[in-house]
Design a protein around this motif. Structure first.
Motif, mmCIF file in Angstrom:
data_model
loop_
_atom_site.group_PDB
_atom_site.id
_atom_site.type_symbol
_atom_site.label_atom_id
_atom_site.label_comp_id
_atom_site.label_asym_id
_atom_site.label_seq_id
_atom_site.Cartn_x
_atom_site.Cartn_y
_atom_site.Cartn_z
ATOM 1 N N GLY A 1 14.071 4.674 -13.039
ATOM 2 C CA GLY A 1 13.520 3.489 -13.128
ATOM 3 C C GLY A 1 13.768 2.734 -12.365
ATOM 4 O O GLY A 1 14.613 1.733 -12.393
ATOM 5 N N ILE A 2 13.780 3.742 -10.920
ATOM 6 C CA ILE A 2 13.982 2.943 -9.457
ATOM 7 C C ILE A 2 12.625 2.003 -9.240
ATOM 8 O O ILE A 2 11.702 2.397 -9.462
ATOM 9 N N ARG A 3 12.575 0.603 -9.474
ATOM 10 C CA ARG A 3 11.651 -0.353 -8.812
ATOM 11 C C ARG A 3 10.684 0.584 -7.602
ATOM 12 O O ARG A 3 11.568 -0.005 -6.158
ATOM 13 N N VAL A 4 9.572 0.605 -7.203
ATOM 14 C CA VAL A 4 9.186 1.080 -6.285
ATOM 15 C C VAL A 4 7.789 -0.140 -6.315
ATOM 16 O O VAL A 4 6.593 0.327 -5.932
ATOM 17 N N PRO A 5 7.942 -0.574 -4.935
ATOM 18 C CA PRO A 5 6.648 -1.705 -4.425
ATOM 19 C C PRO A 5 5.807 -1.450 -4.467
ATOM 20 O O PRO A 5 4.325 -1.903 -4.279
ATOM 21 N N GLN A 6 5.367 -0.343 -3.196
ATOM 22 C CA GLN A 6 4.514 -0.161 -2.348
ATOM 23 C C GLN A 6 4.876 1.601 -2.848
ATOM 24 O O GLN A 6 5.199 1.953 -2.234
ATOM 25 N N TYR A 7 3.356 2.049 -2.631
ATOM 26 C CA TYR A 7 2.814 3.704 -2.166
ATOM 27 C C TYR A 7 2.024 3.341 -1.607
ATOM 28 O O TYR A 7 0.795 3.306 -1.922
ATOM 29 N N MET A 8 2.213 3.814 0.167
ATOM 30 C CA MET A 8 1.047 3.832 1.140
ATOM 31 C C MET A 8 0.616 5.248 1.778
ATOM 32 O O MET A 8 1.765 6.044 1.812
ATOM 33 N N VAL A 9 -0.458 5.763 2.160
ATOM 34 C CA VAL A 9 -0.734 6.177 2.670
ATOM 35 C C VAL A 9 -0.971 6.326 4.461
ATOM 36 O O VAL A 9 -2.030 5.465 4.045
ATOM 37 N N GLY A 10 -0.285 6.822 5.405
ATOM 38 C CA GLY A 10 -0.902 6.025 6.783
ATOM 39 C C GLY A 10 0.130 5.221 7.437
ATOM 40 O O GLY A 10 1.073 4.560 5.869
ATOM 41 N N PHE A 11 0.072 4.336 8.231
ATOM 42 C CA PHE A 11 1.195 3.004 8.895
ATOM 43 C C PHE A 11 -0.344 2.897 9.637
ATOM 44 O O PHE A 11 -0.876 2.630 10.069
ATOM 45 N N GLY A 12 0.186 1.366 9.655
ATOM 46 C CA GLY A 12 -0.402 0.536 10.714
ATOM 47 C C GLY A 12 -1.107 -0.504 9.969
ATOM 48 O O GLY A 12 -0.156 -0.848 8.308
ATOM 49 N N PRO A 13 -2.254 -1.277 10.424
ATOM 50 C CA PRO A 13 -2.931 -2.281 9.170
ATOM 51 C C PRO A 13 -3.638 -1.430 7.844
ATOM 52 O O PRO A 13 -3.823 -0.278 8.117
ATOM 53 N N THR A 14 -3.146 -2.536 6.964
ATOM 54 C CA THR A 14 -3.463 -1.695 5.178
ATOM 55 C C THR A 14 -5.339 -1.795 5.613
ATOM 56 O O THR A 14 -6.462 -2.590 6.154
ATOM 57 N N LEU A 15 -5.989 -0.760 5.523
ATOM 58 C CA LEU A 15 -7.006 -0.638 4.963
ATOM 59 C C LEU A 15 -7.476 -0.532 3.804
ATOM 60 O O LEU A 15 -8.844 -1.725 3.862
ATOM 61 N N TRP A 16 -6.775 -0.676 2.823
ATOM 62 C CA TRP A 16 -7.024 -0.629 1.043
ATOM 63 C C TRP A 16 -6.332 -0.581 0.653
ATOM 64 O O TRP A 16 -5.170 -0.276 0.905
ATOM 65 N N SER A 17 -5.904 -1.757 -0.342
ATOM 66 C CA SER A 17 -4.965 -1.390 -1.608
ATOM 67 C C SER A 17 -5.098 -2.237 -2.358
ATOM 68 O O SER A 17 -6.228 -2.667 -2.995
ATOM 69 N N ARG A 18 -4.468 -1.715 -3.500
ATOM 70 C CA ARG A 18 -5.359 -2.004 -5.447
ATOM 71 C C ARG A 18 -3.616 -2.043 -5.669
ATOM 72 O O ARG A 18 -2.686 -1.339 -5.660
ATOM 73 N N ARG A 19 -3.106 -3.082 -6.612
ATOM 74 C CA ARG A 19 -1.776 -3.011 -7.311
ATOM 75 C C ARG A 19 -2.112 -2.527 -8.854
ATOM 76 O O ARG A 19 -2.865 -3.009 -9.340
ATOM 77 N N LYS A 20 -0.970 -2.103 -9.247
ATOM 78 C CA LYS A 20 -0.833 -1.777 -11.173
ATOM 79 C C LYS A 20 -0.181 -1.660 -10.879
ATOM 80 O O LYS A 20 0.743 -0.885 -10.295
ATOM 81 N N GLY A 21 0.049 -2.244 -12.037
ATOM 82 C CA GLY A 21 2.279 -2.788 -12.520
ATOM 83 C C GLY A 21 2.782 -3.737 -11.946
ATOM 84 O O GLY A 21 2.226 -4.186 -11.231
ATOM 85 N N GLU A 22 3.862 -2.705 -11.172
ATOM 86 C CA GLU A 22 5.011 -3.668 -9.860
ATOM 87 C C GLU A 22 4.880 -2.978 -9.194
ATOM 88 O O GLU A 22 5.300 -3.312 -7.382
ATOM 89 N N THR A 23 3.475 -1.857 -8.648
ATOM 90 C CA THR A 23 3.599 -0.914 -7.687
ATOM 91 C C THR A 23 1.946 -1.214 -6.446
ATOM 92 O O THR A 23 0.207 -1.508 -7.698
ATOM 93 N N GLU A 24 1.783 -1.520 -5.262
ATOM 94 C CA GLU A 24 0.561 -1.764 -4.901
ATOM 95 C C GLU A 24 0.753 0.072 -3.977
ATOM 96 O O GLU A 24 1.117 0.114 -2.911
ATOM 97 N N TYR A 25 -0.429 0.307 -4.595
ATOM 98 C CA TYR A 25 -1.641 1.442 -3.956
ATOM 99 C C TYR A 25 -2.458 1.612 -3.163
ATOM 100 O O TYR A 25 -3.260 0.540 -2.693
ATOM 101 N N GLY A 26 -2.264 2.139 -1.038
ATOM 102 C CA GLY A 26 -3.188 1.530 -0.280
ATOM 103 C C GLY A 26 -3.403 2.820 0.005
ATOM 104 O O GLY A 26 -2.848 3.768 0.648
#
Length: 433
Positions: free
Chosen positions: A36-61
């Motif tokens: 039940g912990i809220r997770v706003p972001q799930y990211m692979v890599g660091f630096g500028p975002t190349l691609w992302s998409r929000r699904k529910g309460e989490t942004e995947y990118g």
């Protein structure tokens, strides 16, 4: 063609690296959501975002630099003693702590008070932080067992690959016979290349380790039962004592250490053979043990690594290798003059080794690594239990943010070490061919 295969190997390693990172973060993400912990972001890599998409309460990118990844959980650190997260201090150390605490509360929304990471029981936080490295361990074990039980590894057999003409002490740096060297017992017994030894002194043998030990323990007459051209023959040999390479408790040869032992005088043929499940697990255990020893030995390897990067030192085979070095090795693997299945197996083993390293490295009990958060949760559990035992007030959650100055120092050391390895991988890389 060589350049194309090298680029292909590097590209495949990059894909494997990204998958390994995403797999690691998936462990954190799935268990955090489970508790039940809220997770706003799930990211692979660091630096500028190349691609992302929000699904529910989490942004995947996916970000530009594939050197790691992260998930952002709300409330990684508890609030300060005054209950305010915006409090500031002129102390640079306090500033680090407060910056970390503020970042932990970014994107805090109404209703998140019960979804903060630090409010979860210590055992749940341990699971969340351990899940990431554990996913890498699962992947490493799955790849290793799959390769071991289907493709196999180079294994010495009881088949004769060659017969020594004479007896030479293995400690001597020569391979040509002198007139004074006696003829080898194997040659006198009539052993030939292609013979497969099936019994020694009447006792069956089906693996090289057992045969080697029996030969070493025998000085004097012995019988060899061999299969030759479909027929079974019994040969009579008179083994002598010779100085040979020593073995450790696992049966592995110890370089530059020699002992007196029985000697026959032939080379065992090496074949790629699949292992049983039990043998595969045992070998995986050895691989894990070697990985732990390598992590412990890292500080001692820094001087040689420095000499290899900035001096004229030799880059040793067991030298630490970074992402760039591993990518170069992957390119070399693609150019090996071996069957395709050997290339695939070598590449997968490289990926398995990388995931095993990720597991071991992240389990170090140091912030900002996962192991540091695990250690903090375990310490909180211990001190709360001690407080209950002595009927003292609950000390509350352990404030891991107070360790952030140490975390910055550790991160600085890791960055310097990573840069050193990067330079060495570029100017003096480890090569497999």
């Amino acid at each position: 063609m060589t350049l194309l295969l090298t680029i292909l190997g590097i590209a495949l390693f990059a894909v494997g690296l990204l998958f390994s990172i995403a797999w690691h973060e998936l462990g954190h993400l799935s268990t955090a959501k489970l508790f039940g912990i809220r997770v706003p972001q799930y990211m692979v890599g660091f630096g500028p975002t190349l691609w992302s998409r929000r699904k529910g309460e989490t942004e995947y990118g996916i970000k530009a630099i594939p050197m790691g990844g992260y998930i952002r959980m709300i409330g990684m650190f508890p609030p300060g003693e005054d209950g305010r997260i915006e409090a500031r201090s002129t102390s640079p150390w306090r500033g680090m702590i407060e910056d970390a605490r503020t970042a932990a509360y970014e994107e805090l929304q109404p209703g998140d008070e019960k979804r903060l990471f630090y409010t979860r029981k210590p055992w749940k936080r341990v699971i969340v932080m351990f899940a990431g490295p554990f996913m890498n361990l699962i992947l490493a074990v799955a790849i290793f067992l799959g390769i071991s039980m289907t493709f196999g590894f180079a294994t010495q057999t009881t088949e004769v690959a060659g017969v020594q003409k004479c007896v030479i002490e293995q400690s001597e740096d020569r391979d040509k016979c002198a007139e004074s060297d006696p003829v080898s017992p194997a040659r006198l017994a009539g052993l030939r290349t292609g013979d497969r030894i099936t019994a020694f002194n009447g006792k069956p043998v089906d693996d090289w380790a057992a045969l080697s030990d029996r030969i070493r323990d025998t000085i004097g007459p012995a019988t060899l039962t061999v299969e030759r051209d479909g027929e079974t023959k019994v040969l009579h040999a008179d083994l002598i004592q010779n100085t040979v390479a020593a073995k450790d408790s696992d049966g592995e040869v110890i370089p530059e250490k020699f002992v007196p032992a029985g000697y026959l005088g032939f080379a065992a043929k090496t074949e790629i053979l699949p292992l049983s499940f039990v043998d595969s697990v045992d070998r995986m255990g050895d691989m894990l043990e070697n990985g732990v020893e390598s992590i412990i030995a890292l500080p001692a390897k820094i001087p040689d690594l420095w000499d290899a990067a900035f001096g004229d030192g030799e880059r040793k085979d067991d030298s630490p290798v970074g992402v760039v070095g591993a990518a170069r090795i992957s390119g070399e693997v693609m150019n090996l003059d071996v069957p395709t299945q050997n290339i695939v197996a070598s590449f997968l083993m490289l990926l398995a080794g990388f995931n095993l390293s990720l597991f071991l490295f992240n389990m170090l009990p140091l912030l900002p690594l996962d192991g540091g958060h695990i250690a903090g949760a375990l310490w909180e559990s211990v001190r709360r239990k001690v407080a209950r035992l002595f009927r003292r007030p609950d000390p509350g959650p352990f404030d891991v943010a107070k360790l952030m100055p140490v975390a910055y120092v550790v991160a600085g050391v890791f960055i310097c070490f990573t840069l050193l390895v990067l330079v060495a991988d570029i100017v003096n890389p480890v090569k497999i061919s």
